[in-house]
Design a protein around this motif. Structure first.
Motif, PDB file in Angstrom:
ATOM      1  N   GLU A  80      36.653   7.469  55.778  1.00  0.00           N
ATOM      2  CA  GLU A  80      37.133   8.334  56.852  1.00  0.00           C
ATOM      3  C   GLU A  80      37.834   7.527  57.933  1.00  0.00           C
ATOM      4  O   GLU A  80      38.851   7.956  58.486  1.00  0.00           O
ATOM      5  CB  GLU A  80      35.973   9.137  57.428  1.00  0.00           C
ATOM      6  CG  GLU A  80      35.463  10.209  56.463  1.00  0.00           C
ATOM      7  CD  GLU A  80      34.310  11.011  57.031  1.00  0.00           C
ATOM      8  OE1 GLU A  80      33.696  10.546  58.014  1.00  0.00           O
ATOM      9  OE2 GLU A  80      34.027  12.093  56.474  1.00  0.00           O
ATOM     10  N   GLU A  81      37.317   6.341  58.222  1.00  0.00           N
ATOM     11  CA  GLU A  81      37.955   5.465  59.212  1.00  0.00           C
ATOM     12  C   GLU A  81      39.327   5.012  58.718  1.00  0.00           C
ATOM     13  O   GLU A  81      40.304   5.006  59.482  1.00  0.00           O
ATOM     14  CB  GLU A  81      37.063   4.257  59.492  1.00  0.00           C
ATOM     15  CG  GLU A  81      37.685   3.200  60.387  1.00  0.00           C
ATOM     16  CD  GLU A  81      37.921   3.674  61.806  1.00  0.00           C
ATOM     17  OE1 GLU A  81      38.761   3.062  62.498  1.00  0.00           O
ATOM     18  OE2 GLU A  81      37.273   4.664  62.233  1.00  0.00           O
ATOM     19  N   LEU A  82      39.423   4.648  57.460  1.00  0.00           N
ATOM     20  CA  LEU A  82      40.703   4.212  56.904  1.00  0.00           C
ATOM     21  C   LEU A  82      41.729   5.334  56.943  1.00  0.00           C
ATOM     22  O   LEU A  82      42.896   5.111  57.295  1.00  0.00           O
ATOM     23  CB  LEU A  82      40.523   3.720  55.465  1.00  0.00           C
ATOM     24  CG  LEU A  82      39.722   2.432  55.268  1.00  0.00           C
ATOM     25  CD1 LEU A  82      39.548   2.141  53.780  1.00  0.00           C
ATOM     26  CD2 LEU A  82      40.393   1.254  55.969  1.00  0.00           C
ATOM     27  N   ALA A  83      41.315   6.534  56.583  1.00  0.00           N
ATOM     28  CA  ALA A  83      42.236   7.668  56.608  1.00  0.00           C
ATOM     29  C   ALA A  83      42.709   7.965  58.020  1.00  0.00           C
ATOM     30  O   ALA A  83      43.884   8.295  58.248  1.00  0.00           O
ATOM     31  CB  ALA A  83      41.560   8.889  55.997  1.00  0.00           C
ATOM     32  N   GLU A  84      41.806   7.816  58.961  1.00  0.00           N
ATOM     33  CA  GLU A  84      42.161   8.062  60.360  1.00  0.00           C
ATOM     34  C   GLU A  84      43.233   7.081  60.828  1.00  0.00           C
ATOM     35  O   GLU A  84      44.105   7.431  61.637  1.00  0.00           O
ATOM     36  CB  GLU A  84      40.922   7.944  61.242  1.00  0.00           C
ATOM     37  CG  GLU A  84      41.164   8.309  62.697  1.00  0.00           C
ATOM     38  CD  GLU A  84      39.887   8.287  63.524  1.00  0.00           C
ATOM     39  OE1 GLU A  84      39.993   8.029  64.737  1.00  0.00           O
ATOM     40  OE2 GLU A  84      38.806   8.505  62.950  1.00  0.00           O
ATOM     41  N   GLN A  85      43.195   5.860  60.316  1.00  0.00           N
ATOM     42  CA  GLN A  85      44.173   4.852  60.717  1.00  0.00           C
ATOM     43  C   GLN A  85      45.589   5.211  60.292  1.00  0.00           C
ATOM     44  O   GLN A  85      46.565   4.729  60.876  1.00  0.00           O
ATOM     45  CB  GLN A  85      43.801   3.486  60.141  1.00  0.00           C
ATOM     46  CG  GLN A  85      42.519   2.894  60.683  1.00  0.00           C
ATOM     47  CD  GLN A  85      42.546   2.737  62.194  1.00  0.00           C
ATOM     48  OE1 GLN A  85      43.497   2.186  62.751  1.00  0.00           O
ATOM     49  NE2 GLN A  85      41.508   3.230  62.859  1.00  0.00           N
ATOM     50  N   VAL A  86      45.719   6.059  59.270  1.00  0.00           N
ATOM     51  CA  VAL A  86      47.049   6.485  58.817  1.00  0.00           C
ATOM     52  C   VAL A  86      47.280   7.964  59.108  1.00  0.00           C
ATOM     53  O   VAL A  86      48.161   8.599  58.532  1.00  0.00           O
ATOM     54  CB  VAL A  86      47.254   6.184  57.318  1.00  0.00           C
ATOM     55  CG1 VAL A  86      47.272   4.690  57.076  1.00  0.00           C
ATOM     56  CG2 VAL A  86      46.180   6.842  56.465  1.00  0.00           C
ATOM     57  N   ASN A  87      46.436   8.507  60.002  1.00  0.00           N
ATOM     58  CA  ASN A  87      46.605   9.887  60.492  1.00  0.00           C
ATOM     59  C   ASN A  87      46.551  10.934  59.376  1.00  0.00           C
ATOM     60  O   ASN A  87      47.347  11.875  59.344  1.00  0.00           O
ATOM     61  CB  ASN A  87      47.920  10.026  61.270  1.00  0.00           C
ATOM     62  CG  ASN A  87      47.965   9.123  62.482  1.00  0.00           C
ATOM     63  OD1 ASN A  87      47.020   9.062  63.259  1.00  0.00           O
ATOM     64  ND2 ASN A  87      49.062   8.393  62.628  1.00  0.00           N
ATOM     65  N   LEU A  88      45.614  10.732  58.453  1.00  0.00           N
ATOM     66  CA  LEU A  88      45.424  11.678  57.365  1.00  0.00           C
ATOM     67  C   LEU A  88      43.938  11.977  57.203  1.00  0.00           C
ATOM     68  O   LEU A  88      43.096  11.113  57.478  1.00  0.00           O
ATOM     69  CB  LEU A  88      45.960  11.115  56.045  1.00  0.00           C
ATOM     70  CG  LEU A  88      47.472  10.999  55.895  1.00  0.00           C
ATOM     71  CD1 LEU A  88      47.823  10.204  54.649  1.00  0.00           C
ATOM     72  CD2 LEU A  88      48.121  12.380  55.840  1.00  0.00           C
ATOM     73  N   PRO A  89      43.595  13.185  56.744  1.00  0.00           N
ATOM     74  CA  PRO A  89      42.195  13.456  56.435  1.00  0.00           C
ATOM     75  C   PRO A  89      41.783  12.765  55.139  1.00  0.00           C
ATOM     76  O   PRO A  89      42.630  12.459  54.287  1.00  0.00           O
ATOM     77  CB  PRO A  89      42.162  14.983  56.276  1.00  0.00           C
ATOM     78  CG  PRO A  89      43.549  15.350  55.896  1.00  0.00           C
ATOM     79  CD  PRO A  89      44.460  14.365  56.573  1.00  0.00           C
TER      80      PRO A  89
END
Length: 310
Positions: free
Chosen positions: A70-79
């Motif tokens: 979830e943290e990684l996805a947040e870094q690229v502005n995606l769920p």
């Protein structure tokens, strides 16, 4: 004569018109295909992450790995969508078929996936207790009448066969590396031992301690986890063989993932702070080092040795 000239002009005019129509209709199609091949990251609606059966139950697996994804996805502005598989082959196949974008794989799973689909890339290797390496082991009960693999082989050949359990064939430490070790020794474990394969790592130590098998494969990280959770007492076990250091698990991405997403994911993994690693990773996992896949060459060599790779 005049009629023939008019007829010829009409034909030429028709051909030129047809060429113009075809050219005009073809141009947008070429542009569309080029745009599709270079689709921006913004066209992704979510990032699909996958992880194999590291912990005894799917729920435990999800609880351990979902925070990082979830943290990684947040870094690229995606769920993030997180998928937990129940076998090691399944996770690599899902990445190869592009039903997953990113996966936390076992080393052997990554090598198999990359071998079958070279566009799959490793971007990072996890560190465990500060090191990007771990060990495959063969273990027995502490009171077993042998202390080394050599002694176990001799005992099994001389009398009643010892029961040997290897993990499922998608496992690096549980199947590939022990199988390669037997191959190096010129031994067929299916002939020397009462052999079985396919067990989960979580079941291996329990099977040894309960007397269901005499010898079982595992890896040092898993024994740490089981001991820390109170599931086993390692004083009841002994290691009779240990591999050379092996590269830890990779984070791998599917082919075709946009370059900006790949770069951001790798940077995010490598630059996790000590506090983030404590919050986002399972116990004793301490971050990541960058990888281009070359550190998994020992796994490739083991795959060739056992005849699974050409």
């Amino acid at each position: 004569m005049l009629t023939n000239i008019r007829w010829l002009k009409a034909i030429l005019l028709g051909v030129l018109t047809l060429v113009t129509i075809v050219a005009c209709n073809s141009q947008p199609e070429v542009e569309t295909n080029q745009n599709a091949a270079n689709a921006p990251a913004a066209d992704l609606s979510q990032l699909e992450f996958g992880v194999g059966p590291y912990f005894p139950t799917p729920n435990e697996n999800r609880n351990q790995f979902e925070p990082l994804f979830e943290e990684l996805a947040e870094q690229v502005n995606l769920p993030a969508k997180v998928i937990v598989t129940e076998d090691w082959i399944g996770i690599s196949e899902a990445l190869r078929s592009r039903t997953l974008d990113v996966a936390w794989l076992g080393p052997w799973g990554y090598v198999l996936a990359n071998h079958n689909e070279p566009s799959i890339e490793a971007i990072a290797t996890v560190k465990y207790k500060g090191k990007p390496t771990y060990y495959s082991v063969l273990m027995a009960r502490a009171d077993a009448p042998f202390d080394t693999l050599e002694e176990a082989i001799a005992q099994s050949q001389a009398g009643e066969k010892l029961k040997l359990s290897l993990a499922d064939v998608g496992s690096t430490s549980g199947w590939l590396i022990p199988t390669a070790e037997f191959e190096r020794r010129g031994i067929d474990p299916k002939e020397v031992f009462d052999y079985s394969e396919g067990a989960s790592h979580a079941a291996q130590a329990i099977a040894v301690m309960s007397g269901q098998v005499d010898i079982a494969s595992d890896y040092d990280r898993n024994l740490d986890v089981l001991a820390s959770e109170g599931r086993i007492d390692t004083s009841n076990l002994k290691i009779i063989w240990q591999s050379e250091p092996l590269p830890n698990d990779p984070i791998a991405i599917r082919g075709g993932l946009p370059e900006d997403i790949k770069t951001e994911l790798q940077n995010s993994l490598v630059n996790l702070s000590p506090q983030q690693t404590q919050e986002l990773l399972p116990e004793n996992y301490t971050g990541f080092v960058a990888s281009d896949g070359s550190n998994y060459e020992p796994i490739r060599e083991a795959g060739k040795l056992v005849g699974k790779l050409e």
